[in-house]
Motif scaffolding. Sequence first.
Motif, short mmCIF file in Angstrom:
data_model
loop_
_atom_site.label_atom_id
_atom_site.label_comp_id
_atom_site.label_asym_id
_atom_site.label_seq_id
_atom_site.Cartn_x
_atom_site.Cartn_y
_atom_site.Cartn_z
N VAL A 119 31.98 -5.45 61.93
CA VAL A 119 31.63 -5.75 63.31
C VAL A 119 30.40 -4.92 63.65
CG1 VAL A 119 32.35 -5.59 65.72
CG2 VAL A 119 34.00 -6.32 63.99
N ASP A 120 29.38 -5.57 64.18
CA ASP A 120 28.12 -4.90 64.51
C ASP A 120 27.92 -4.86 66.02
OD1 ASP A 120 27.67 -4.60 61.88
OD2 ASP A 120 25.98 -5.98 61.73
N PHE A 121 27.40 -3.73 66.49
CA PHE A 121 26.96 -3.59 67.87
C PHE A 121 25.44 -3.39 67.83
CE2 PHE A 121 31.31 -2.14 67.67
CZ PHE A 121 31.90 -2.72 68.78
N VAL A 122 24.70 -4.37 68.32
CA VAL A 122 23.24 -4.32 68.30
C VAL A 122 22.75 -4.12 69.72
CG1 VAL A 122 21.12 -5.51 67.64
CG2 VAL A 122 23.22 -5.88 66.33
N ASN A 123 21.93 -3.09 69.92
CA ASN A 123 21.46 -2.74 71.25
C ASN A 123 19.93 -2.70 71.25
OD1 ASN A 123 21.27 -1.88 73.88
ND2 ASN A 123 21.83 0.23 73.45
N ASP A 124 19.33 -3.55 72.07
CA ASP A 124 17.87 -3.58 72.21
C ASP A 124 17.51 -3.21 73.64
OD1 ASP A 124 16.50 -4.79 69.65
OD2 ASP A 124 18.32 -5.99 69.98
N VAL A 125 16.54 -2.31 73.77
CA VAL A 125 16.08 -1.87 75.09
C VAL A 125 14.57 -2.03 75.16
CG1 VAL A 125 15.93 0.05 76.71
CG2 VAL A 125 17.96 -0.20 75.26
N SER A 126 14.09 -2.64 76.23
CA SER A 126 12.65 -2.77 76.49
C SER A 126 12.34 -2.07 77.80
CB SER A 126 12.25 -4.25 76.57
OG SER A 126 10.90 -4.37 76.98
N PHE A 127 11.38 -1.15 77.75
CA PHE A 127 10.96 -0.44 78.96
C PHE A 127 9.47 -0.60 79.18
CE2 PHE A 127 11.84 2.34 75.37
CZ PHE A 127 10.64 2.98 75.14
N ALA A 128 8.92 -1.77 78.77
CA ALA A 128 7.50 -2.04 78.98
C ALA A 128 7.24 -2.41 80.45
CB ALA A 128 7.05 -3.18 78.07
N GLY A 130 9.60 -2.48 83.53
CA GLY A 130 10.96 -2.24 83.97
C GLY A 130 11.85 -1.96 82.77
N ILE A 131 13.13 -2.03 82.95
CA ILE A 131 14.07 -1.77 81.87
C ILE A 131 14.96 -2.98 81.67
CG2 ILE A 131 16.01 -0.35 81.10
CD1 ILE A 131 14.86 1.98 82.61
N LEU A 132 14.96 -3.49 80.43
CA LEU A 132 15.84 -4.58 80.03
C LEU A 132 16.71 -4.10 78.89
CD1 LEU A 132 13.42 -7.67 80.03
CD2 LEU A 132 15.14 -7.09 81.74
N LEU A 133 17.99 -4.39 78.98
CA LEU A 133 18.93 -3.95 77.95
C LEU A 133 19.75 -5.15 77.48
CD1 LEU A 133 21.05 -0.77 77.79
CD2 LEU A 133 22.18 -2.96 77.51
N ASN A 182 24.40 -9.16 81.12
CA ASN A 182 23.91 -8.85 79.78
C ASN A 182 23.33 -10.10 79.12
OD1 ASN A 182 23.89 -6.94 77.29
ND2 ASN A 182 24.99 -8.74 76.57
N SER A 183 23.99 -11.25 79.29
CA SER A 183 23.48 -12.50 78.72
C SER A 183 22.12 -12.86 79.31
CB SER A 183 24.48 -13.63 78.95
OG SER A 183 25.72 -13.37 78.32
N GLY A 184 21.94 -12.60 80.62
CA GLY A 184 20.65 -12.88 81.24
C GLY A 184 19.54 -12.01 80.67
N PHE A 185 19.83 -10.73 80.45
CA PHE A 185 18.83 -9.85 79.83
C PHE A 185 18.50 -10.30 78.41
CE2 PHE A 185 20.26 -6.09 82.67
CZ PHE A 185 19.43 -6.53 83.68
N MET A 189 14.87 -11.36 76.89
CA MET A 189 14.24 -10.63 75.80
C MET A 189 14.08 -11.48 74.55
SD MET A 189 16.18 -6.94 76.19
CE MET A 189 15.25 -6.19 74.84
N PHE A 190 15.05 -12.37 74.29
CA PHE A 190 15.01 -13.19 73.07
C PHE A 190 15.29 -14.65 73.45
CE2 PHE A 190 16.80 -9.00 72.04
CZ PHE A 190 15.83 -8.53 71.18
N PRO A 191 14.36 -15.30 74.14
CA PRO A 191 14.63 -16.67 74.60
C PRO A 191 14.84 -17.66 73.46
CG PRO A 191 12.32 -16.09 74.91
CD PRO A 191 13.03 -14.83 74.52
#
Length: 201
Positions: A119-128, A130-133, A182-185, A189-191
Amino acid sequence: DSLAGVQLRPVIFFSGQSELMGHVWSGTASERTTALQATVLLQDYRNVVPLQSGFVTTLDVRGSVSFDFGGEIQISIWNRNSHSVVEDIAAWELEGSLNLNTPFVKSSVDFTVGAESRVDFVNDVSFANGILLCLRMGQAEFNIDYTVQKRESIPGTKHWIHKKKKRQDFIPGRTFKLNDQNSGFCNEMFPAVESAGSSYF
């Protein structure tokens, strides 16, 4: 903390913000690091059952699980984003045997069941801007393997039987929806990935 009644030594990745940033700048956190790795005996069972005929059967069952918890993180100040993965890898096996020994016939049935997955937990954060998680949790596809063997022999004769059967069940991989925000973020981030419904494995 303890596991199966055994005291575990604490695992310290960093102490304080300065040491954390030292890992980030040096790149040591970008390599997968194991936090906990062990093999645990889940079951060790033996039972002797006398039958009404006077014969005795013996049942032995043993089971164990091995697991490896680890993770890694990459942080880019230039691109203003970070990517981290926490992996929970586990493999388990259950094996047993049922034996019947008499002066007339010897018979036994052996079986094994095993599987390995993660089981993997993948966390991507963009702070370019604002902040998207975006947090993604998924289970990789895996197989459950079954093996059953039967042996039979008659003492003093050439009679001997050995039958073996194998079966494999396929468990497809899947991702888990956490919440709408979370799904919206993740969609933002990855449309392309989200719209295609692709798996992360």
